[in-house]
Enzyme design. Structure first.
Site, PDB file in Angstrom:
ATOM      1  N   HIS A  14     -26.828  15.293  51.257  1.00  0.00           N
ATOM      2  CA  HIS A  14     -26.925  16.658  51.686  1.00  0.00           C
ATOM      3  C   HIS A  14     -26.539  16.939  53.437  1.00  0.00           C
ATOM      4  O   HIS A  14     -25.521  16.447  53.995  1.00  0.00           O
ATOM      5  CB  HIS A  14     -27.679  18.039  51.326  1.00  0.00           C
ATOM      6  CG  HIS A  14     -27.396  18.729  52.373  1.00  0.00           C
ATOM      7  ND1 HIS A  14     -26.777  19.951  51.650  1.00  0.00           N
ATOM      8  CD2 HIS A  14     -27.609  19.225  53.635  1.00  0.00           C
ATOM      9  CE1 HIS A  14     -26.773  20.738  52.280  1.00  0.00           C
ATOM     10  NE2 HIS A  14     -27.160  21.208  54.310  1.00  0.00           N
ATOM     11  N   GLU A  15     -27.205  15.890  53.974  1.00  0.00           N
ATOM     12  CA  GLU A  15     -27.655  15.487  54.906  1.00  0.00           C
ATOM     13  C   GLU A  15     -26.097  14.257  55.392  1.00  0.00           C
ATOM     14  O   GLU A  15     -26.223  14.753  56.804  1.00  0.00           O
ATOM     15  CB  GLU A  15     -28.975  14.947  55.354  1.00  0.00           C
ATOM     16  CG  GLU A  15     -29.996  15.843  55.230  1.00  0.00           C
ATOM     17  CD  GLU A  15     -29.909  17.307  56.148  1.00  0.00           C
ATOM     18  OE1 GLU A  15     -29.227  17.226  57.064  1.00  0.00           O
ATOM     19  OE2 GLU A  15     -30.946  17.990  55.801  1.00  0.00           O
TER      20      GLU A  15
ATOM     21  N   HIS B 100     -18.886  14.405  58.381  1.00  0.00           N
ATOM     22  CA  HIS B 100     -18.687  15.363  58.890  1.00  0.00           C
ATOM     23  C   HIS B 100     -17.872  14.833  60.839  1.00  0.00           C
ATOM     24  O   HIS B 100     -17.096  14.369  61.500  1.00  0.00           O
ATOM     25  CB  HIS B 100     -18.946  16.375  58.934  1.00  0.00           C
ATOM     26  CG  HIS B 100     -17.528  17.573  59.716  1.00  0.00           C
ATOM     27  ND1 HIS B 100     -18.372  18.866  59.583  1.00  0.00           N
ATOM     28  CD2 HIS B 100     -17.102  17.445  60.156  1.00  0.00           C
ATOM     29  CE1 HIS B 100     -17.963  19.765  59.365  1.00  0.00           C
ATOM     30  NE2 HIS B 100     -16.446  18.932  59.918  1.00  0.00           N
TER      31      HIS B 100
END
Ligand SMILES: [Zn+2]
Length: 351
Positions: free
Chosen positions: A131-132, A138
């Protein structure tokens, strides 16, 4: 980390290389530096990983952008280029080298498990790491002119899409096959074990979704009018529980745990973002990646339509182009598109 590096190599042609740190470069001995190397562009980012819990450290997993990507114009470069870190790109433009800190709270630190045992992560910790890293990629692949809109600096209710999408990768047998092997015997992760684990977590997921929906509603209620009109957040919460009442026992009189839920002021009316982005991420996973989670074509498409833009393009255009649903970005779609995404989020097994 090797698994993530292999995954990103398949999807985007970028990989991680461990790098030594200079004295004073990191804030603690546990911190590890990874340089992000691109097949076409060379060194494009730096990620500092601070993954293990210790006294005095914030327990919340998080991604921080220490320095954002942005385009550097020739006029920005000082005469002596005194240490400005830059990342080239295939197009010839020069970008500021993004620098990211990735913080987790894993309990099995190498220093507590003994020198011969590697840190062994629980499945939910692997999911957290993915997730991180979704936020990190991004920031890493952002290619915007201005740093204010780089990577995760997009619309708040769009920022969880890349991270929640990465949770799908963490649960994919094809992705787990890249790295998930027994630390002592080297045996691959048994598929049956994974299947049973995923089945068990879907039951939990439903009650979590209900809780999140309830909190999103509370968040909306609390921010809908002037604050002084809310006499008691507990009464609003109890009212919502009574209206929706999906899980027994509902509101327990005398409790007020929403008072500890800091997201209610941190998000200020945007707590629904997780549910919205989960619905979009599910759709993106199914439409773009599920058939072949290691596809370079799919990765490039996702990078070109979503990741590179950060906040410099209307998120509905990003999602619309990616899913070949250009109608979502049109003016006429404004009223209906949130409802449509809501329908994507309704899973068939929930009756
Ligand atoms: Zn997140």
């Amino acid at each position: 980390m090797q698994g993530l590096s292999r995954l990103f190599s398949h999807l985007y042609g970028v990989r991680f290389a461990p790098a030594a740190t200079a004295p004073g470069e990191v804030w603690h001995d546990d911190v590890r530096r990874l340089d992000v190397l691109s097949d076409t562009d060379g060194h494009i980012a730096v990620v500092y990983c601070d993954l293990f819990q210790r006294a005095g450290k914030n327990p919340n997993p998080a991604h921080f952008t220490v320095r954002c990507s942005r385009e550097i114009l020739p006029a920005d470069i000082p005469h002596d280029n005194d240490g400005m870190a830059t990342a080239p790109s295939a197009s010839g433009a020069l970008y500021q080298l993004p620098t990211i800190a990735l913080i987790c709270d894993f309990s099995s630190s190498p220093s507590t498990t003994g020198t011969n045992t590697p840190p062994l992560l629980a499945f939910h910790e692997v999911t957290t790491l993915f997730h991180e890293m979704g936020h990190a990629i991004h920031s890493i692949l952002g290619r915007t002119a201005y740093h204010e809109v780089a990577g995760t600096r997009c619309a708040t209710d769009f920022a969880e899409l890349p991270s929640i999408l990465m949770e799908h990768f963490a649960h994919s047998p094809a992705v787990l096959a890249l790295f998930a092997r027994h630390h002592a015997t080297d045996a691959p992760l048994p598929q049956e074990l994974l299947r049973r684990r995923m089945l068990a977590s879907t039951h939990l997921e439903h009650s979590e979704t209900y809780q999140q929906a309830l909190l999103a509603l509370l968040d909306q209620e609390l921010h809908a009018g002037p604050p002084m009109e809310i006499a008691s957040s507990t009464r609003v919460y109890a009212q919502l529980e009574a209206e929706h009442a999906l899980l027994a026992p509902g509101y327990v009189p005398g409790t007020a745990w929403q008072g500890f839920f800091t997201h209610l002021f941190g998000y200020g009316g945007l707590y629904y973002s997780y549910l919205l982005d989960k619905a979009i991420a599910d759709r993106v996973w199914t439409a773009v990646f599920a058939n072949d989670p290691l596809s370079r074509d799919a990765g490039e498409r996702y990078r070109e339509e979503v990741l590179r833009w950060g906040g410099a393009r209307d998120p509905w255009r990003c999602v619309g182009s990616l899913l070949a649903r250009e109608d979502l970005a049109e003016e006429a779609a404004v009223a209906g598109r949130m409802e449509e995404v809501g329908r994507w989020g309704i899973k068939e097994q929930i009756k």
